[in-house]
Design a protein around this motif. Structure first.
Motif, PDB file in Angstrom:
ATOM      1  N   UNK A 144      -5.957   7.676   2.564  1.00 46.24           N
ATOM      2  CA  UNK A 144      -5.961   6.695   1.767  1.00 46.24           C
ATOM      3  C   UNK A 144      -7.255   6.354   1.096  1.00 46.24           C
ATOM      4  N   UNK A 145      -8.273   5.766   2.544  1.00 46.00           N
ATOM      5  CA  UNK A 145      -9.528   5.380   2.434  1.00 46.00           C
ATOM      6  C   UNK A 145     -10.626   6.680   1.502  1.00 46.00           C
ATOM      7  N   UNK A 146     -10.128   7.674   2.100  1.00 47.39           N
ATOM      8  CA  UNK A 146     -10.901   9.589   1.462  1.00 47.39           C
ATOM      9  C   UNK A 146     -10.780   8.998   0.216  1.00 47.39           C
ATOM     10  N   UNK A 147      -9.747   8.647   0.152  1.00 47.54           N
ATOM     11  CA  UNK A 147      -8.979   8.884  -1.843  1.00 47.54           C
ATOM     12  C   UNK A 147      -9.386   7.788  -3.014  1.00 47.54           C
ATOM     13  N   UNK A 148      -9.904   6.231  -2.521  1.00 45.37           N
ATOM     14  CA  UNK A 148     -10.386   5.821  -3.020  1.00 45.37           C
ATOM     15  C   UNK A 148     -11.555   5.855  -3.240  1.00 45.37           C
ATOM     16  N   UNK A 149     -12.147   6.304  -1.828  1.00 50.19           N
ATOM     17  CA  UNK A 149     -13.525   5.967  -2.014  1.00 50.19           C
ATOM     18  C   UNK A 149     -14.024   7.483  -2.751  1.00 50.19           C
ATOM     19  N   UNK A 150     -13.407   8.403  -3.739  1.00 47.16           N
ATOM     20  CA  UNK A 150     -13.519   9.521  -4.528  1.00 47.16           C
ATOM     21  C   UNK A 150     -13.072   8.368  -6.001  1.00 47.16           C
ATOM     22  N   UNK A 151     -11.927   7.592  -5.719  1.00 51.17           N
ATOM     23  CA  UNK A 151     -11.902   7.550  -6.903  1.00 51.17           C
ATOM     24  C   UNK A 151     -12.465   6.290  -7.207  1.00 51.17           C
ATOM     25  N   UNK A 152     -13.073   5.742  -6.517  1.00 51.29           N
ATOM     26  CA  UNK A 152     -14.877   4.545  -6.634  1.00 51.29           C
ATOM     27  C   UNK A 152     -16.246   5.361  -7.235  1.00 51.29           C
ATOM     28  N   UNK A 153     -15.075   6.583  -6.644  1.00 47.05           N
ATOM     29  CA  UNK A 153     -17.108   7.376  -7.228  1.00 47.05           C
ATOM     30  C   UNK A 153     -16.746   8.375  -8.396  1.00 47.05           C
ATOM     31  N   UNK A 209       1.055  -0.914   0.209  1.00 41.24           N
ATOM     32  CA  UNK A 209      -0.213   0.261   0.072  1.00 41.24           C
ATOM     33  C   UNK A 209       1.192   1.269  -0.147  1.00 41.24           C
ATOM     34  N   UNK A 210       2.309   1.424   0.939  1.00 42.42           N
ATOM     35  CA  UNK A 210       2.683   2.746   1.259  1.00 42.42           C
ATOM     36  C   UNK A 210       3.062   2.461  -0.501  1.00 42.42           C
ATOM     37  N   UNK A 211       3.794   1.562  -1.493  1.00 40.22           N
ATOM     38  CA  UNK A 211       4.337   1.802  -2.628  1.00 40.22           C
ATOM     39  C   UNK A 211       3.234   2.305  -3.731  1.00 40.22           C
ATOM     40  N   UNK A 212       2.265   2.163  -3.456  1.00 37.75           N
ATOM     41  CA  UNK A 212       1.295   2.372  -4.647  1.00 37.75           C
ATOM     42  C   UNK A 212       0.390   3.579  -4.016  1.00 37.75           C
ATOM     43  N   UNK A 213       1.360   4.624  -3.047  1.00 37.97           N
ATOM     44  CA  UNK A 213       0.834   5.821  -2.316  1.00 37.97           C
ATOM     45  C   UNK A 213      -0.052   5.638  -1.909  1.00 37.97           C
ATOM     46  N   UNK A 214      -1.231   4.949  -0.893  1.00 38.53           N
ATOM     47  CA  UNK A 214      -2.159   4.616  -0.447  1.00 38.53           C
ATOM     48  C   UNK A 214      -1.714   3.971   1.446  1.00 38.53           C
TER      49      UNK A 214
END
Length: 103
Positions: free
Chosen positions: A51-60, A41-46
């Motif tokens: 990160x959880x908020x970013x992933x939620x926004x990306x899914x949206x 996850x750290x290598x992916x920048x997450x």
């Protein structure tokens, strides 16, 4: 994936046969898995707290993109259908001599 689980089980059985405690081996395997996941996850920048908020926004955003793509395809097929219908009507009008009726 099941092959990886089989290898892990074999390694644990082998270590247990050599005298290692099963609970200790399972704890080591769990810690190694968690450490590997954290590093990935750290290598992916997450790896940060947002990160959880970013992933939620990306899914949206991805969901909105899919909806827009579906709507665009639906509209394009609708227009193509209307154009084909219009061409059929023009063809029928020409076939039935409609231009002669206008004179």
């Amino acid at each position: 994936m099941s092959n990886d689980n089989g290898i892990l089980a074999q390694l644990i059985e082998h270590a247990q046969a050599d005298g290692a405690d099963l609970a200790t081996l399972r704890a080591i395997a769990e810690e190694a898995g968690e450490l590997g996941a954290t590093r990935a996850l750290a290598r992916l920048g997450l790896g940060d707290a947002g990160a959880a908020k970013d992933m939620g926004e990306l899914r949206e955003l991805l969901g909105a993109w899919r909806d827009a793509k579906r709507s665009a395809l639906k509209a394009a097929f609708g227009w193509v259908g209307r154009m084909l219908g219009a061409l059929v009507l023009v063809g029928l009008a020409v076939k039935l001599g409609f231009p002669g009726w206008l004179k």
